[in-house]
Motif scaffolding. Structure first.
Motif, PDB file in Angstrom:
ATOM      1  N   ARG A 121       5.739   6.274   1.378  1.00  0.00           N
ATOM      2  CA  ARG A 121       5.195   5.606   0.183  1.00  0.00           C
ATOM      3  C   ARG A 121       3.869   5.009   0.611  1.00  0.00           C
ATOM      4  NH1 ARG A 121       8.271   1.404  -3.313  1.00  0.00           N
ATOM      5  NH2 ARG A 121       6.759   0.307  -2.098  1.00  0.00           N
ATOM      6  N   THR A 122       2.869   5.172  -0.244  1.00  0.00           N
ATOM      7  CA  THR A 122       1.540   4.688   0.094  1.00  0.00           C
ATOM      8  C   THR A 122       1.076   3.655  -0.918  1.00  0.00           C
ATOM      9  OG1 THR A 122       0.404   6.386  -1.203  1.00  0.00           O
ATOM     10  CG2 THR A 122       0.922   6.931   1.088  1.00  0.00           C
ATOM     11  N   ALA A 123       0.247   2.744  -0.454  1.00  0.00           N
ATOM     12  CA  ALA A 123      -0.412   1.770  -1.321  1.00  0.00           C
ATOM     13  C   ALA A 123      -1.876   1.742  -0.923  1.00  0.00           C
ATOM     14  CB  ALA A 123       0.219   0.390  -1.145  1.00  0.00           C
TER      15      ALA A 123
ATOM     16  N   THR B 262       9.821   6.431   4.091  1.00  0.00           N
ATOM     17  CA  THR B 262      10.956   6.502   3.163  1.00  0.00           C
ATOM     18  C   THR B 262      12.180   7.115   3.835  1.00  0.00           C
ATOM     19  OG1 THR B 262      10.186   8.641   2.312  1.00  0.00           O
ATOM     20  CG2 THR B 262       9.489   6.654   1.108  1.00  0.00           C
ATOM     21  N   ALA B 263      12.059   7.438   5.124  1.00  0.00           N
ATOM     22  CA  ALA B 263      13.172   8.038   5.870  1.00  0.00           C
ATOM     23  C   ALA B 263      13.079   7.639   7.334  1.00  0.00           C
ATOM     24  CB  ALA B 263      13.129   9.564   5.748  1.00  0.00           C
ATOM     25  N   GLU B 264      14.224   7.459   7.951  1.00  0.00           N
ATOM     26  CA  GLU B 264      14.261   7.071   9.371  1.00  0.00           C
ATOM     27  C   GLU B 264      13.638   8.118  10.286  1.00  0.00           C
ATOM     28  OE1 GLU B 264      18.123   5.833  10.691  1.00  0.00           O
ATOM     29  OE2 GLU B 264      18.382   4.475   8.979  1.00  0.00           O
TER      30      GLU B 264
ATOM     31  N   ILE C  44       1.325  -5.571   1.229  1.00  0.00           N
ATOM     32  CA  ILE C  44       0.350  -5.580   0.130  1.00  0.00           C
ATOM     33  C   ILE C  44      -0.219  -6.976  -0.119  1.00  0.00           C
ATOM     34  CG2 ILE C  44       0.039  -5.244  -2.360  1.00  0.00           C
ATOM     35  CD1 ILE C  44       1.885  -2.761  -2.077  1.00  0.00           C
ATOM     36  N   PRO C  45       0.620  -8.019  -0.283  1.00  0.00           N
ATOM     37  CA  PRO C  45       0.037  -9.346  -0.524  1.00  0.00           C
ATOM     38  C   PRO C  45      -0.879  -9.821   0.604  1.00  0.00           C
ATOM     39  CG  PRO C  45       2.382  -9.363  -1.038  1.00  0.00           C
ATOM     40  CD  PRO C  45       2.076  -8.047  -0.379  1.00  0.00           C
ATOM     41  N   PHE C  46      -0.503  -9.526   1.850  1.00  0.00           N
ATOM     42  CA  PHE C  46      -1.353  -9.911   2.982  1.00  0.00           C
ATOM     43  C   PHE C  46      -2.720  -9.258   2.872  1.00  0.00           C
ATOM     44  CE2 PHE C  46      -3.200  -8.640   7.036  1.00  0.00           C
ATOM     45  CZ  PHE C  46      -3.485  -9.886   7.580  1.00  0.00           C
ATOM     46  N   TRP C  47      -2.761  -7.941   2.685  1.00  0.00           N
ATOM     47  CA  TRP C  47      -4.027  -7.215   2.650  1.00  0.00           C
ATOM     48  C   TRP C  47      -4.841  -7.569   1.406  1.00  0.00           C
ATOM     49  CZ3 TRP C  47      -6.328  -5.073   6.616  1.00  0.00           C
ATOM     50  CH2 TRP C  47      -5.561  -4.789   7.746  1.00  0.00           C
ATOM     51  N   GLU C  48      -4.175  -7.803   0.271  1.00  0.00           N
ATOM     52  CA  GLU C  48      -4.901  -8.231  -0.921  1.00  0.00           C
ATOM     53  C   GLU C  48      -5.627  -9.558  -0.668  1.00  0.00           C
ATOM     54  OE1 GLU C  48      -2.463  -6.320  -4.689  1.00  0.00           O
ATOM     55  OE2 GLU C  48      -1.815  -8.281  -3.924  1.00  0.00           O
ATOM     56  N   LYS C  49      -4.923 -10.488  -0.045  1.00  0.00           N
ATOM     57  CA  LYS C  49      -5.521 -11.795   0.236  1.00  0.00           C
ATOM     58  C   LYS C  49      -6.647 -11.661   1.269  1.00  0.00           C
ATOM     59  CE  LYS C  49      -4.366 -16.545   1.392  1.00  0.00           C
ATOM     60  NZ  LYS C  49      -3.319 -17.498   1.718  1.00  0.00           N
ATOM     61  N   LEU C  50      -6.408 -10.913   2.332  1.00  0.00           N
ATOM     62  CA  LEU C  50      -7.403 -10.741   3.387  1.00  0.00           C
ATOM     63  C   LEU C  50      -8.682 -10.099   2.866  1.00  0.00           C
ATOM     64  CD1 LEU C  50      -7.935 -10.966   6.511  1.00  0.00           C
ATOM     65  CD2 LEU C  50      -7.252  -8.566   6.601  1.00  0.00           C
ATOM     66  N   LEU C  51      -8.538  -9.061   2.053  1.00  0.00           N
ATOM     67  CA  LEU C  51      -9.691  -8.298   1.579  1.00  0.00           C
ATOM     68  C   LEU C  51     -10.267  -8.817   0.267  1.00  0.00           C
ATOM     69  CD1 LEU C  51      -8.420  -4.686   2.386  1.00  0.00           C
ATOM     70  CD2 LEU C  51      -9.915  -6.151   3.773  1.00  0.00           C
ATOM     71  N   GLY C  52      -9.521  -9.689  -0.422  1.00  0.00           N
ATOM     72  CA  GLY C  52      -9.992 -10.212  -1.702  1.00  0.00           C
ATOM     73  C   GLY C  52     -10.046  -9.163  -2.788  1.00  0.00           C
ATOM     74  N   THR C  53      -9.116  -8.214  -2.722  1.00  0.00           N
ATOM     75  CA  THR C  53      -9.057  -7.143  -3.715  1.00  0.00           C
ATOM     76  C   THR C  53      -7.601  -6.840  -4.013  1.00  0.00           C
ATOM     77  OG1 THR C  53      -9.901  -4.950  -4.279  1.00  0.00           O
ATOM     78  CG2 THR C  53      -9.107  -5.238  -2.028  1.00  0.00           C
ATOM     79  N   LYS C  54      -7.352  -6.121  -5.076  1.00  0.00           N
ATOM     80  CA  LYS C  54      -5.985  -5.797  -5.473  1.00  0.00           C
ATOM     81  C   LYS C  54      -5.629  -4.361  -5.109  1.00  0.00           C
ATOM     82  CE  LYS C  54      -4.648  -9.580  -7.483  1.00  0.00           C
ATOM     83  NZ  LYS C  54      -3.599 -10.352  -6.867  1.00  0.00           N
ATOM     84  N   CYS C  55      -4.372  -4.160  -4.830  1.00  0.00           N
ATOM     85  CA  CYS C  55      -3.830  -2.812  -4.646  1.00  0.00           C
ATOM     86  C   CYS C  55      -3.970  -2.098  -5.987  1.00  0.00           C
ATOM     87  CB  CYS C  55      -2.364  -2.908  -4.229  1.00  0.00           C
ATOM     88  SG  CYS C  55      -1.508  -1.329  -4.180  1.00  0.00           S
ATOM     89  N   TYR C  56      -4.561  -0.915  -5.978  1.00  0.00           N
ATOM     90  CA  TYR C  56      -4.782  -0.206  -7.237  1.00  0.00           C
ATOM     91  C   TYR C  56      -3.852   0.984  -7.441  1.00  0.00           C
ATOM     92  CZ  TYR C  56      -7.407   3.272  -4.578  1.00  0.00           C
ATOM     93  OH  TYR C  56      -7.766   4.249  -3.683  1.00  0.00           O
ATOM     94  N   ASN C  57      -3.112   1.380  -6.403  1.00  0.00           N
ATOM     95  CA  ASN C  57      -2.250   2.549  -6.565  1.00  0.00           C
ATOM     96  C   ASN C  57      -1.141   2.532  -5.530  1.00  0.00           C
ATOM     97  OD1 ASN C  57      -1.364   5.117  -7.493  1.00  0.00           O
ATOM     98  ND2 ASN C  57      -2.557   6.154  -5.934  1.00  0.00           N
ATOM     99  N   ILE C  58       0.081   2.774  -5.993  1.00  0.00           N
ATOM    100  CA  ILE C  58       1.229   2.971  -5.106  1.00  0.00           C
ATOM    101  C   ILE C  58       1.860   4.286  -5.521  1.00  0.00           C
ATOM    102  CG2 ILE C  58       3.518   2.129  -4.411  1.00  0.00           C
ATOM    103  CD1 ILE C  58       2.535  -0.714  -5.086  1.00  0.00           C
ATOM    104  N   GLU C  59       2.114   5.140  -4.543  1.00  0.00           N
ATOM    105  CA  GLU C  59       2.775   6.406  -4.867  1.00  0.00           C
ATOM    106  C   GLU C  59       3.593   6.892  -3.680  1.00  0.00           C
ATOM    107  OE1 GLU C  59       0.340  10.277  -4.755  1.00  0.00           O
ATOM    108  OE2 GLU C  59      -1.208   8.753  -5.094  1.00  0.00           O
ATOM    109  N   GLU C  60       4.556   7.718  -3.996  1.00  0.00           N
ATOM    110  CA  GLU C  60       5.387   8.319  -2.960  1.00  0.00           C
ATOM    111  C   GLU C  60       4.942   9.760  -2.750  1.00  0.00           C
ATOM    112  OE1 GLU C  60      10.081   9.184  -1.931  1.00  0.00           O
ATOM    113  OE2 GLU C  60       9.560   7.566  -3.301  1.00  0.00           O
ATOM    114  N   VAL C  61       4.909  10.162  -1.477  1.00  0.00           N
ATOM    115  CA  VAL C  61       4.608  11.548  -1.116  1.00  0.00           C
ATOM    116  C   VAL C  61       5.857  12.072  -0.403  1.00  0.00           C
ATOM    117  CG1 VAL C  61       3.014  13.110   0.055  1.00  0.00           C
ATOM    118  CG2 VAL C  61       2.169  10.924  -0.846  1.00  0.00           C
ATOM    119  N   PRO C  62       6.806  12.622  -1.183  1.00  0.00           N
ATOM    120  CA  PRO C  62       8.090  13.035  -0.610  1.00  0.00           C
ATOM    121  C   PRO C  62       7.974  14.011   0.562  1.00  0.00           C
ATOM    122  CG  PRO C  62       8.194  13.088  -3.007  1.00  0.00           C
ATOM    123  CD  PRO C  62       6.746  12.852  -2.629  1.00  0.00           C
TER     124      PRO C  62
END
Length: 142
Positions: free
Chosen positions: A43-45, A60-62, A20-38
């Motif tokens: 887990r998605t961001a 979230t699983a091997e 997340i920090p890498f992509w935020e810096k690269l794109l100049g935008t913030k992550c707006y949503n993180i959620e898990e899809v069991p």
């Protein structure tokens, strides 16, 4: 099939905390949503640039599909997703054209989207996701 736009690019990562920090810096935008899809063992961001979203995917699983992808190919672009209207009809059209479906019917995905995947064996080795938003938009505060 007539997609309206690229809905998102799915990028498999080992760690959202690192990615997340890498992509935020690269794109100049913030992550707006993180959620898990069991159901998908993920887990998605999400980050947004223009009309297109970047979806970072952490297993979230091997035995999850993202873990298997990373084990086989390493981190990187895992799929491209196209926005469509009438997902069920689009799947029927694809199947009629001889495109192999992973999902014969839509299922629930991140951000409340209905999704279905086309098999890479039929799409030039690219995993294609079709998305339909029946809820009126992403949580990104356009």
């Amino acid at each position: 099939m007539k997609p309206s736009h690229i809905e998102h690019l799915g990028i498999a990562v080992k760690s959202l905390d690192t990615a997340i920090p890498f992509w935020e810096k690269l794109l100049g935008t913030k992550c707006y949503n993180i959620e898990e899809v069991p159901a998908q063992k993920v887990r998605t961001a999400f980050l947004k640039i223009g009309q297109t979203k970047i979806e970072l995917l952490e297993s979230t699983a091997e035995d999850g599909p993202i873990a298997k992808f990373i084990e086989k190919k390493g981190e990187g672009i895992q799929h491209v997703a196209f926005a469509v209207e009438g997902l069920e009809n689009t799947l029927a059209e694809c199947e009629a054209e001889g495109i192999q479906l992973i999902d014969k019917a839509p299922r629930g995905g991140a951000e409340g989207l209905s999704i279905a995947f086309l098999h890479p064996k039929s799409t030039g080795s690219v995993l294609v996701e079709l998305c339909e938003d029946k809820n009126g938009g992403c949580k990104c505060g356009k």
